[in-house]
Motif scaffolding. Structure first.
Motif, PDB file in Angstrom:
ATOM      1  N   GLY A 135     -27.224  51.286  -8.005  1.00 54.38           N
ATOM      2  CA  GLY A 135     -26.755  49.915  -8.215  1.00 54.38           C
ATOM      3  C   GLY A 135     -25.434  49.873  -8.953  1.00 54.38           C
ATOM      4  O   GLY A 135     -24.538  49.090  -8.609  1.00 54.38           O
ATOM      5  N   ILE A 136     -25.291  50.705  -9.971  1.00 59.09           N
ATOM      6  CA  ILE A 136     -24.028  50.760 -10.731  1.00 59.09           C
ATOM      7  C   ILE A 136     -22.893  51.221  -9.830  1.00 59.09           C
ATOM      8  O   ILE A 136     -21.785  50.656  -9.844  1.00 59.09           O
ATOM      9  CB  ILE A 136     -24.185  51.693 -11.941  1.00 59.09           C
ATOM     10  CG1 ILE A 136     -25.183  51.103 -12.938  1.00 59.09           C
ATOM     11  CG2 ILE A 136     -22.836  51.933 -12.618  1.00 59.09           C
ATOM     12  CD1 ILE A 136     -25.527  52.030 -14.090  1.00 59.09           C
ATOM     13  N   ILE A 137     -23.151  52.267  -9.023  1.00 56.37           N
ATOM     14  CA  ILE A 137     -22.121  52.760  -8.111  1.00 56.37           C
ATOM     15  C   ILE A 137     -21.733  51.686  -7.101  1.00 56.37           C
ATOM     16  O   ILE A 137     -20.555  51.535  -6.758  1.00 56.37           O
ATOM     17  CB  ILE A 137     -22.623  54.031  -7.387  1.00 56.37           C
ATOM     18  CG1 ILE A 137     -22.806  55.178  -8.386  1.00 56.37           C
ATOM     19  CG2 ILE A 137     -21.660  54.444  -6.279  1.00 56.37           C
ATOM     20  CD1 ILE A 137     -23.420  56.425  -7.794  1.00 56.37           C
ATOM     21  N   THR A 138     -22.705  50.900  -6.651  1.00 55.74           N
ATOM     22  CA  THR A 138     -22.430  49.837  -5.687  1.00 55.74           C
ATOM     23  C   THR A 138     -21.481  48.797  -6.274  1.00 55.74           C
ATOM     24  O   THR A 138     -20.501  48.395  -5.633  1.00 55.74           O
ATOM     25  CB  THR A 138     -23.736  49.150  -5.258  1.00 55.74           C
ATOM     26  OG1 THR A 138     -24.632  50.128  -4.710  1.00 55.74           O
ATOM     27  CG2 THR A 138     -23.465  48.071  -4.218  1.00 55.74           C
ATOM     28  N   VAL A 139     -21.756  48.369  -7.502  1.00 51.79           N
ATOM     29  CA  VAL A 139     -20.919  47.348  -8.145  1.00 51.79           C
ATOM     30  C   VAL A 139     -19.512  47.875  -8.400  1.00 51.79           C
ATOM     31  O   VAL A 139     -18.507  47.217  -8.065  1.00 51.79           O
ATOM     32  CB  VAL A 139     -21.569  46.883  -9.464  1.00 51.79           C
ATOM     33  CG1 VAL A 139     -20.629  45.958 -10.228  1.00 51.79           C
ATOM     34  CG2 VAL A 139     -22.896  46.185  -9.196  1.00 51.79           C
ATOM     35  N   VAL A 140     -19.421  49.076  -8.963  1.00 53.94           N
ATOM     36  CA  VAL A 140     -18.105  49.660  -9.269  1.00 53.94           C
ATOM     37  C   VAL A 140     -17.339  49.936  -7.977  1.00 53.94           C
ATOM     38  O   VAL A 140     -16.132  49.663  -7.886  1.00 53.94           O
ATOM     39  CB  VAL A 140     -18.270  50.956 -10.092  1.00 53.94           C
ATOM     40  CG1 VAL A 140     -16.923  51.648 -10.289  1.00 53.94           C
ATOM     41  CG2 VAL A 140     -18.904  50.655 -11.446  1.00 53.94           C
ATOM     42  N   GLY A 141     -18.025  50.458  -6.978  1.00 54.56           N
ATOM     43  CA  GLY A 141     -17.359  50.773  -5.715  1.00 54.56           C
ATOM     44  C   GLY A 141     -16.804  49.544  -5.027  1.00 54.56           C
ATOM     45  O   GLY A 141     -15.668  49.550  -4.525  1.00 54.56           O
ATOM     46  N   TRP A 142     -17.599  48.467  -4.989  1.00 48.85           N
ATOM     47  CA  TRP A 142     -17.119  47.247  -4.350  1.00 48.85           C
ATOM     48  C   TRP A 142     -15.963  46.617  -5.129  1.00 48.85           C
ATOM     49  O   TRP A 142     -15.036  46.049  -4.531  1.00 48.85           O
ATOM     50  CB  TRP A 142     -18.259  46.250  -4.188  1.00 48.85           C
ATOM     51  CG  TRP A 142     -18.908  46.343  -2.846  1.00 48.85           C
ATOM     52  CD1 TRP A 142     -20.123  46.865  -2.533  1.00 48.85           C
ATOM     53  CD2 TRP A 142     -18.344  45.910  -1.604  1.00 48.85           C
ATOM     54  NE1 TRP A 142     -20.366  46.794  -1.189  1.00 48.85           N
ATOM     55  CE2 TRP A 142     -19.292  46.208  -0.587  1.00 48.85           C
ATOM     56  CE3 TRP A 142     -17.141  45.309  -1.247  1.00 48.85           C
ATOM     57  CZ2 TRP A 142     -19.052  45.916   0.752  1.00 48.85           C
ATOM     58  CZ3 TRP A 142     -16.907  45.019   0.101  1.00 48.85           C
ATOM     59  CH2 TRP A 142     -17.856  45.320   1.072  1.00 48.85           C
ATOM     60  N   ALA A 143     -16.007  46.718  -6.450  1.00 49.09           N
ATOM     61  CA  ALA A 143     -14.892  46.189  -7.253  1.00 49.09           C
ATOM     62  C   ALA A 143     -13.604  46.935  -6.921  1.00 49.09           C
ATOM     63  O   ALA A 143     -12.533  46.328  -6.760  1.00 49.09           O
ATOM     64  CB  ALA A 143     -15.223  46.323  -8.741  1.00 49.09           C
ATOM     65  N   LEU A 144     -13.712  48.254  -6.781  1.00 49.69           N
ATOM     66  CA  LEU A 144     -12.538  49.055  -6.447  1.00 49.69           C
ATOM     67  C   LEU A 144     -12.057  48.773  -5.028  1.00 49.69           C
ATOM     68  O   LEU A 144     -10.857  48.648  -4.773  1.00 49.69           O
ATOM     69  CB  LEU A 144     -12.883  50.539  -6.607  1.00 49.69           C
ATOM     70  CG  LEU A 144     -11.733  51.540  -6.501  1.00 49.69           C
ATOM     71  CD1 LEU A 144     -10.686  51.258  -7.573  1.00 49.69           C
ATOM     72  CD2 LEU A 144     -12.254  52.966  -6.640  1.00 49.69           C
ATOM     73  N   ALA A 145     -13.013  48.638  -4.091  1.00 46.98           N
ATOM     74  CA  ALA A 145     -12.638  48.351  -2.706  1.00 46.98           C
ATOM     75  C   ALA A 145     -11.967  46.985  -2.573  1.00 46.98           C
ATOM     76  O   ALA A 145     -10.978  46.828  -1.843  1.00 46.98           O
ATOM     77  CB  ALA A 145     -13.874  48.420  -1.811  1.00 46.98           C
ATOM     78  N   LEU A 146     -12.496  45.987  -3.279  1.00 46.60           N
ATOM     79  CA  LEU A 146     -11.887  44.655  -3.231  1.00 46.60           C
ATOM     80  C   LEU A 146     -10.486  44.661  -3.826  1.00 46.60           C
ATOM     81  O   LEU A 146      -9.597  43.943  -3.352  1.00 46.60           O
ATOM     82  CB  LEU A 146     -12.782  43.656  -3.969  1.00 46.60           C
ATOM     83  CG  LEU A 146     -14.078  43.265  -3.243  1.00 46.60           C
ATOM     84  CD1 LEU A 146     -14.978  42.454  -4.171  1.00 46.60           C
ATOM     85  CD2 LEU A 146     -13.769  42.477  -1.978  1.00 46.60           C
ATOM     86  N   LEU A 147     -10.289  45.473  -4.853  1.00 45.29           N
ATOM     87  CA  LEU A 147      -8.955  45.593  -5.435  1.00 45.29           C
ATOM     88  C   LEU A 147      -7.981  46.182  -4.422  1.00 45.29           C
ATOM     89  O   LEU A 147      -6.846  45.711  -4.285  1.00 45.29           O
ATOM     90  CB  LEU A 147      -9.020  46.471  -6.688  1.00 45.29           C
ATOM     91  CG  LEU A 147      -7.693  46.708  -7.419  1.00 45.29           C
ATOM     92  CD1 LEU A 147      -7.131  45.391  -7.946  1.00 45.29           C
ATOM     93  CD2 LEU A 147      -7.870  47.709  -8.562  1.00 45.29           C
ATOM     94  N   PHE A 148      -8.432  47.195  -3.688  1.00 40.11           N
ATOM     95  CA  PHE A 148      -7.576  47.786  -2.657  1.00 40.11           C
ATOM     96  C   PHE A 148      -7.342  46.805  -1.525  1.00 40.11           C
ATOM     97  O   PHE A 148      -6.246  46.754  -0.948  1.00 40.11           O
ATOM     98  CB  PHE A 148      -8.218  49.079  -2.132  1.00 40.11           C
ATOM     99  CG  PHE A 148      -7.769  50.310  -2.859  1.00 40.11           C
ATOM    100  CD1 PHE A 148      -6.997  51.272  -2.223  1.00 40.11           C
ATOM    101  CD2 PHE A 148      -8.099  50.503  -4.195  1.00 40.11           C
ATOM    102  CE1 PHE A 148      -6.578  52.410  -2.893  1.00 40.11           C
ATOM    103  CE2 PHE A 148      -7.695  51.636  -4.873  1.00 40.11           C
ATOM    104  CZ  PHE A 148      -6.925  52.595  -4.228  1.00 40.11           C
ATOM    105  N   MET A 149      -8.371  46.025  -1.170  1.00 40.43           N
ATOM    106  CA  MET A 149      -8.197  45.015  -0.130  1.00 40.43           C
ATOM    107  C   MET A 149      -7.164  43.980  -0.551  1.00 40.43           C
ATOM    108  O   MET A 149      -6.322  43.560   0.250  1.00 40.43           O
ATOM    109  CB  MET A 149      -9.526  44.338   0.175  1.00 40.43           C
ATOM    110  CG  MET A 149     -10.524  45.206   0.909  1.00 40.43           C
ATOM    111  SD  MET A 149     -12.046  44.302   1.293  1.00 40.43           S
ATOM    112  CE  MET A 149     -11.455  43.112   2.503  1.00 40.43           C
TER     113      MET A 149
END
Length: 288
Positions: A263-277
């Motif tokens: 769950g932690i990896i999911t939240v951090v990963g999506w935050a990073l992906a949205l930043l790149f988007m």
């Protein structure tokens, strides 16, 4: 008389596209076109096995041969291994790993391989990401036939009602895994489109991580042989996703700390992906 020239490879002004609204809108519009990427994902599989007699059944057969062959081999390398427990363990591990590695390895080239569509088809970038992950979901569903066969041949230990109820947790576990597949695909896709040396590097790292993830070995057996502590082994993030899905699929008791880490990896990963988007979505069409 002066003429102005336009560099077709120049990126658009950053301030006109770097907004969170456009990033979320890309995801939303891509999801609304699920009929398009759903059809394309299925066509990818049909095209891969075009002119073969068995067609997509080769997906299931190749998984069955690999899992059974390596399961029998590695069962001889570890003492006190019971084949009726170890073979389903290896099979499910391969099925989950196949989904993970597909998202990571193919995700690294998701935009590069769709260069023509990106340049000439006015569609959200997320369409290509959804298409790839959907294709991996279809592979996963095909491979579930091998898992079902293993359950029939080697039913889980314990009360039937208990492990059948536990197996229901595989549904949310796979949903979390698929969510991570989406952000991983987008993130690696953007980075690899800009830096073309990244895909072969990712492929090599994934091969190494395969041997560092409990697919064909169990944590208890390895830690006893080479004196590696469990805490060190759990630094591998893929371990948590594999175990989070493998435990319910085998009808075993759930270890919740794998879910917490995932769950932690999911939240951090999506935050990073949205930043790149937000920052680089508009530049992908200029990089491919």
């Amino acid at each position: 008389m002066s003429t102005s020239t336009i560099d077709e490879h120049a990126a658009p002004p950053a301030h006109t596209h770097r907004t969170w609204g456009k990033a979320f809108d890309d995801l939303r519009r891509g999801w609304q076109q699920r009929e398009l990427w759903g059809h394309l994902g299925w066509q990818d599989i049909k095209q891969r096995y075009r002119r073969s007699v068995l067609g997509p059944i080769w997906i299931t057969l190749s998984m069955a041969v690999t899992a059974v062959g390596l399961g029998l081999l590695y069962s001889q390398l570890f003492p006190n291994t019971q084949i009726h427990n170890f073979l389903p363990y290896v099979t499910v591990g391969f099925i989950v790993w196949n989904f993970i590695s597909g998202c990571v390895n193919e995700g690294a080239e998701v935009f590069i391989s769709n260069e023509g569509l990106i340049k000439f088809l006015p569609a959200p970038l997320s369409v290509h990401v959804y298409r790839l992950v959907w294709r991996q979901v279809l592979f996963f569903l095909h491979n579930l036939l091998v898992w079902a066969a293993m359950l029939v041949i080697f039913p889980p230990d314990g009360e039937t009602a208990h492990w059948k109820l536990t197996m229901l947790m595989a549904i949310p576990a796979f949903a979390i895994l698929a969510l991570n597949g989406l952000w991983v695909t987008f993130l690696t896709g953007v980075i690899s489109t800009r830096f073309r040396d990244i895909p072969p590097i990712i492929g090599s790292v994934m091969q190494l991580l395969f041997f560092g993830t409990p697919i064909v070995w169990e944590m208890s057996s390895l830690s006893q042989k080479i004196k590696v502590t469990k805490d060190v082994l759990e630094l591998n993030p893929f371990l948590h996703f594999v175990e989070m899905l493998r435990q319910p699929m085998l009808g075993r008791d759930i270890i919740w700390h794998h879910w917490v880490v995932a769950g932690i990896i999911t939240v951090v990963g999506w935050a990073l992906a949205l930043l790149f988007m937000r920052n680089y979505r508009a530049r992908v069409s200029y990089w491919v």
